[in-house]
Design a protein around this motif. Structure first.
Motif, mmCIF file in Angstrom:
data_model
loop_
_atom_site.group_PDB
_atom_site.id
_atom_site.type_symbol
_atom_site.label_atom_id
_atom_site.label_comp_id
_atom_site.label_asym_id
_atom_site.label_seq_id
_atom_site.Cartn_x
_atom_site.Cartn_y
_atom_site.Cartn_z
ATOM 1 N N LEU A 31 -19.422 9.213 -67.539
ATOM 2 C CA LEU A 31 -20.039 9.278 -66.219
ATOM 3 C C LEU A 31 -21.474 9.398 -66.275
ATOM 4 C CD1 LEU A 31 -20.107 8.883 -63.170
ATOM 5 C CD2 LEU A 31 -19.507 11.513 -63.195
ATOM 6 N N ALA A 32 -22.362 8.464 -66.090
ATOM 7 C CA ALA A 32 -23.825 8.646 -66.044
ATOM 8 C C ALA A 32 -24.293 8.061 -64.739
ATOM 9 C CB ALA A 32 -24.382 7.763 -67.203
ATOM 10 N N GLY A 33 -25.190 9.081 -64.150
ATOM 11 C CA GLY A 33 -25.590 8.607 -62.912
ATOM 12 C C GLY A 33 -27.038 9.164 -62.516
ATOM 13 N N GLY A 34 -27.927 8.518 -61.818
ATOM 14 C CA GLY A 34 -29.057 8.780 -61.209
ATOM 15 C C GLY A 34 -30.360 8.715 -62.314
ATOM 16 N N GLY A 35 -30.556 7.904 -62.737
ATOM 17 C CA GLY A 35 -31.701 7.735 -63.766
ATOM 18 C C GLY A 35 -32.835 8.691 -63.330
ATOM 19 N N ALA A 36 -33.206 8.684 -62.156
ATOM 20 C CA ALA A 36 -34.226 9.814 -61.588
ATOM 21 C C ALA A 36 -33.780 10.928 -61.099
ATOM 22 C CB ALA A 36 -35.057 8.957 -60.610
ATOM 23 N N ASN A 47 -37.072 3.445 -63.552
ATOM 24 C CA ASN A 47 -36.004 4.664 -63.782
ATOM 25 C C ASN A 47 -34.831 3.712 -64.335
ATOM 26 O OD1 ASN A 47 -37.280 6.810 -62.713
ATOM 27 N ND2 ASN A 47 -37.180 5.792 -61.031
ATOM 28 N N THR A 48 -34.005 4.344 -65.220
ATOM 29 C CA THR A 48 -32.722 3.706 -66.172
ATOM 30 C C THR A 48 -31.575 4.581 -66.461
ATOM 31 O OG1 THR A 48 -33.683 4.061 -68.298
ATOM 32 C CG2 THR A 48 -34.451 2.056 -67.296
ATOM 33 N N VAL A 49 -30.498 4.085 -66.166
ATOM 34 C CA VAL A 49 -29.053 4.535 -66.672
ATOM 35 C C VAL A 49 -28.811 3.738 -67.918
ATOM 36 C CG1 VAL A 49 -26.882 5.366 -66.108
ATOM 37 C CG2 VAL A 49 -28.702 5.870 -64.524
ATOM 38 N N ALA A 62 -21.263 3.908 -64.854
ATOM 39 C CA ALA A 62 -22.775 4.134 -64.979
ATOM 40 C C ALA A 62 -23.202 3.672 -63.723
ATOM 41 C CB ALA A 62 -23.340 3.273 -66.024
ATOM 42 N N GLN A 63 -24.011 4.695 -62.768
ATOM 43 C CA GLN A 63 -24.218 4.264 -61.585
ATOM 44 C C GLN A 63 -25.491 5.041 -61.034
ATOM 45 O OE1 GLN A 63 -20.702 6.202 -59.453
ATOM 46 N NE2 GLN A 63 -19.918 4.470 -59.012
ATOM 47 N N GLY A 64 -26.367 4.223 -60.171
ATOM 48 C CA GLY A 64 -27.618 4.623 -59.722
ATOM 49 C C GLY A 64 -28.806 4.682 -60.668
ATOM 50 N N GLY A 65 -29.243 3.480 -61.146
ATOM 51 C CA GLY A 65 -30.460 3.558 -61.962
ATOM 52 C C GLY A 65 -31.608 4.434 -61.298
ATOM 53 N N ALA A 66 -31.783 4.470 -60.236
ATOM 54 C CA ALA A 66 -32.818 5.513 -59.521
ATOM 55 C C ALA A 66 -32.137 6.854 -59.105
ATOM 56 C CB ALA A 66 -33.482 4.883 -58.510
ATOM 57 N N PHE A 67 -30.992 6.673 -58.282
ATOM 58 C CA PHE A 67 -30.206 7.551 -57.238
ATOM 59 C C PHE A 67 -28.837 7.397 -57.359
ATOM 60 C CE2 PHE A 67 -29.910 9.338 -52.984
ATOM 61 C CZ PHE A 67 -29.932 10.653 -53.018
ATOM 62 N N TYR A 68 -28.317 8.701 -57.400
ATOM 63 C CA TYR A 68 -26.814 8.751 -57.482
ATOM 64 C C TYR A 68 -26.361 9.945 -56.450
ATOM 65 C CZ TYR A 68 -22.124 9.752 -59.328
ATOM 66 O OH TYR A 68 -20.658 9.859 -59.292
ATOM 67 N N ASN A 69 -25.731 9.478 -55.617
ATOM 68 C CA ASN A 69 -25.416 10.392 -54.458
ATOM 69 C C ASN A 69 -24.113 10.517 -54.186
ATOM 70 O OD1 ASN A 69 -26.103 12.340 -52.035
ATOM 71 N ND2 ASN A 69 -25.455 10.557 -50.992
ATOM 72 N N THR A 70 -23.507 11.875 -54.226
ATOM 73 C CA THR A 70 -21.807 11.964 -53.818
ATOM 74 C C THR A 70 -21.847 12.917 -52.683
ATOM 75 O OG1 THR A 70 -21.799 13.877 -55.423
ATOM 76 C CG2 THR A 70 -21.181 11.906 -56.332
ATOM 77 N N LYS A 71 -22.961 13.258 -52.028
ATOM 78 C CA LYS A 71 -22.725 14.305 -50.884
ATOM 79 C C LYS A 71 -23.730 13.860 -49.682
ATOM 80 C CE LYS A 71 -19.634 17.026 -51.865
ATOM 81 N NZ LYS A 71 -18.229 17.409 -50.989
ATOM 82 N N THR A 72 -24.712 14.666 -49.327
ATOM 83 C CA THR A 72 -25.346 14.601 -48.075
ATOM 84 C C THR A 72 -26.799 14.442 -48.458
ATOM 85 O OG1 THR A 72 -23.727 15.546 -46.774
ATOM 86 C CG2 THR A 72 -25.888 15.214 -45.876
ATOM 87 N N ALA A 73 -27.519 13.195 -48.358
ATOM 88 C CA ALA A 73 -28.736 12.801 -48.361
ATOM 89 C C ALA A 73 -29.475 12.480 -47.095
ATOM 90 C CB ALA A 73 -29.016 11.798 -49.667
ATOM 91 N N ASN A 74 -30.568 13.080 -46.801
ATOM 92 C CA ASN A 74 -31.265 12.736 -45.629
ATOM 93 C C ASN A 74 -32.774 12.096 -46.007
ATOM 94 O OD1 ASN A 74 -29.220 13.517 -43.690
ATOM 95 N ND2 ASN A 74 -29.785 15.349 -44.522
ATOM 96 N N ASN A 130 -35.513 -0.444 -61.114
ATOM 97 C CA ASN A 130 -34.691 0.522 -61.551
ATOM 98 C C ASN A 130 -33.382 -0.250 -62.077
ATOM 99 O OD1 ASN A 130 -36.054 3.138 -60.472
ATOM 100 N ND2 ASN A 130 -35.625 1.959 -58.644
ATOM 101 N N THR A 131 -32.849 0.342 -63.324
ATOM 102 C CA THR A 131 -31.769 -0.364 -63.991
ATOM 103 C C THR A 131 -30.458 0.526 -64.088
ATOM 104 O OG1 THR A 131 -32.843 -0.273 -66.089
ATOM 105 C CG2 THR A 131 -33.281 -2.268 -64.917
ATOM 106 N N VAL A 132 -29.319 -0.260 -64.343
ATOM 107 C CA VAL A 132 -28.135 0.213 -64.932
ATOM 108 C C VAL A 132 -27.462 -0.508 -66.040
ATOM 109 C CG1 VAL A 132 -25.890 1.446 -64.353
ATOM 110 C CG2 VAL A 132 -27.598 1.701 -62.742
ATOM 111 N N THR A 133 -27.196 0.164 -66.910
ATOM 112 C CA THR A 133 -26.469 -0.852 -68.019
ATOM 113 C C THR A 133 -25.216 -0.050 -68.621
ATOM 114 O OG1 THR A 133 -28.753 -1.745 -68.700
ATOM 115 C CG2 THR A 133 -26.646 -1.920 -70.253
ATOM 116 N N ALA A 134 -24.169 -0.615 -68.657
ATOM 117 C CA ALA A 134 -23.106 -0.056 -69.378
ATOM 118 C C ALA A 134 -22.432 -1.199 -70.479
ATOM 119 C CB ALA A 134 -21.862 0.370 -68.576
#
Length: 204
Positions: free
Chosen positions: A139-144, A162-164, A176-188, A198-202
């Motif tokens: 599990l890889a998430g949130g390059g930034a 940013n990269t994952v 592999a998720q969220g080249g920039a931002f990976y969120n699993t709860k509350t973001a305002n 931003n990129t994601v590579t698996a």
């Protein structure tokens, strides 16, 4: 305990490393700041080329959080709109040659409790890199930035380049998720928010 920064703060090329050749699990948090209580930064902050790395050749799992910052308390960055925070070329890396799973979250910041950003922020060229040669899952998430609780962005931000990257030679699942931002709860988020390049590579 409370940690206050009342002047400009610069964190460059700090590293946290954890490794194992045995059966135990590996946990590595935060190249620059790991906070579990209260962190306040009231002026500008610069985080450049900080790195956190976890690896094993044994049978345990690998958990890596926050190339620059891992927050498990209450973190406030900035007390005014003209405060600026830059996160550039920070890195979180995890690897295994054993059978355990690998989790790497937040190339620059991983938040597990409450984080508030009042100033403007830029996240550029932060990275997550995961490689496994064993049978575990990745599990890889949130390059930034990775958020697993409550995140408040009050004055906009920029995510750029940013990269994952997650690579496995085994049969285990790769997420592999969220080249920039990976969120699993509350973001305002308020203000202008820009995502660019931003990129994601698996891959296997």
């Amino acid at each position: 305990e409370t940690l206050n920064f009342d002047a400009d703060a610069v964190f460059n090329e700090n590293k946290a490393t954890a490794s194992s050749t045995g059966t135990g699990n590996v946990i590595a948090y935060a190249g620059a700041i790991d906070t579990r209580s209260i962190l306040n930064m009231s002026e500008d902050g610069t985080f450049t080329k900080n790195e956190v790395t976890g690896s094993t050749t044994g049978k345990g799992t690998v958990t890596v959080h926050g190339g620059a910052i891992r927050n498990a308390g209450t973190m406030t960055l900035g007390d005014a709109e003209d405060d600026k925070f830059t996160f550039t070329e920070n890195k979180a890396t995890g690897s295994t040659k054993g059978a355990g799973d690998v989790t790497v979250l937040g190339g620059a910041i991983h938040n597990t409790k409450t984080a508030t950003l009042n100033g403007s922020a830029s996240f550029e060229k932060n990275t997550i890199s995961v490689k496994t040669e064993g049978d575990g899952e990745v599990l890889a998430g949130g390059g930034a930035l990775s958020n697993a609780s409550t995140l408040n962005i009050n004055n906009g931000l920029i995510f750029k380049d940013n990269t994952v990257t997650a690579e496995s030679t085994s049969t285990g699942a790769i997420t592999a998720q969220g080249g920039a931002f990976y969120n699993t709860k509350t973001a305002n988020m308020t203000g202008d928010v820009r995502f660019e390049g931003n990129t994601v590579t698996a891959k296997r």
